[in-house]
Motif scaffolding. Structure first.
Motif, PDB file in Angstrom:
ATOM      1  N   VAL A 116       0.842  -1.198   0.000  1.00 39.36           N
ATOM      2  CA  VAL A 116       0.000   0.000   0.000  1.00 39.36           C
ATOM      3  C   VAL A 116       0.877   1.248   0.000  1.00 39.36           C
ATOM      4  O   VAL A 116       0.619   2.196  -0.741  1.00 39.36           O
ATOM      5  N   ARG A 117       1.931   1.246   0.814  1.00 37.58           N
ATOM      6  CA  ARG A 117       2.823   2.399   0.896  1.00 37.58           C
ATOM      7  C   ARG A 117       3.480   2.667  -0.463  1.00 37.58           C
ATOM      8  O   ARG A 117       3.546   3.805  -0.919  1.00 37.58           O
ATOM      9  N   LYS A 119       2.368   1.792  -3.459  1.00 39.06           N
ATOM     10  CA  LYS A 119       1.358   2.269  -4.409  1.00 39.06           C
ATOM     11  C   LYS A 119       1.063   3.747  -4.183  1.00 39.06           C
ATOM     12  O   LYS A 119       0.909   4.508  -5.145  1.00 39.06           O
ATOM     13  N   GLN A 120       0.964   4.149  -2.916  1.00 40.31           N
ATOM     14  CA  GLN A 120       0.704   5.554  -2.617  1.00 40.31           C
ATOM     15  C   GLN A 120       1.866   6.426  -3.085  1.00 40.31           C
ATOM     16  O   GLN A 120       1.660   7.495  -3.655  1.00 40.31           O
ATOM     17  N   GLU A 124       1.652   9.413  -5.865  1.00 42.75           N
ATOM     18  CA  GLU A 124       2.122  10.773  -5.610  1.00 42.75           C
ATOM     19  C   GLU A 124       3.142  11.202  -6.658  1.00 42.75           C
ATOM     20  O   GLU A 124       3.114  12.331  -7.146  1.00 42.75           O
TER      21      GLU A 124
END
Length: 137
Positions: A116-117, A119-120, A124
Motif C-alpha cells: 500500500v505504501r 502504491k501511494q 504521488e
C-alpha cells in the motif's frame, strides 16, 4: 478455405486450478479427461454437488489454504504444511494458532502495508509528474 473453430481445451490440472480445487480430490472422470472452456464456464456458473463439496470442505490446494489462513504459500512451506488441508484442519490450525502461523500472519500483514505504501508513493510521483504538464498548457 473454411475456418473451423476448435473448442479450446485444457488439462484437468489447469481446470482444477481455475476452479480452486485440489485435483486429486476431484472425480476420476474429471481427472482423466480434458476440459473445454465451455465446460469450465458451465462448472463455474452451476457447480455440481462434488464441486460445491470440495469448495466448502476441501481438501483445498495450497493457494486456497494459504488464503484461508491469511498467509503466503511460502509461509505454508516454512510452517511445514506441504499437503492439501480440509476446511476442518484449517479451522483447527486457526484455533490452535501455532507460533509459526502467528509469525507468518504478521509477515503477511507487513507485506500488505508495504505494498500500500509503495502504491501511494507511486501515485504521488505520478501526480507530481502530471502537474508540470498542466502548468504548460
Amino acid at each position: 478455405m473454411t475456418s473451423q473453430q476448435n473448442a479450446q481445451t485444457m488439462k484437468p490440472a489447469t481446470a482444477a486450478k481455475k476452479l480452486g480445487v485440489y485435483l486429486e480430490a476431484t472425480p476420476a472422470e474429471f481427472q482423466e479427461g480434458v476440459v473445454s472452456r465451455t465446460e469450465l464456464a458451465a462448472l463455474q456458473a452451476e457447480p455440481p454437488q462434488w464441486l460445491q463439496d470440495l469448495r466448502n470442505n476441501g481438501p483445498h490446494p495450497r493457494p486456497v489454504v494459504a488464503a484461508k489462513l491469511g498467509i503466503s504459500i511460502s509461509g505454508l512451506a516454512r510452517g511445514g504444511v506441504t499437503e492439501a488441508l480440509t476446511t476442518e484442519q484449517i479451522e483447527a490450525l486457526k484455533a490452535e494458532m501455532p507460533e509459526w502461523l502467528e509469525k507468518e500472519r504478521a509477515t503477511q500483514a507487513d507485506v500488505r502495508k508495504e505494498s500500500v505504501r509503495i502504491k501511494q508513493m507511486q501515485a504521488e510521483k505520478a501526480n507530481k509528474a502530471e502537474k508540470p504538464e498542466k502548468n504548460e498548457k
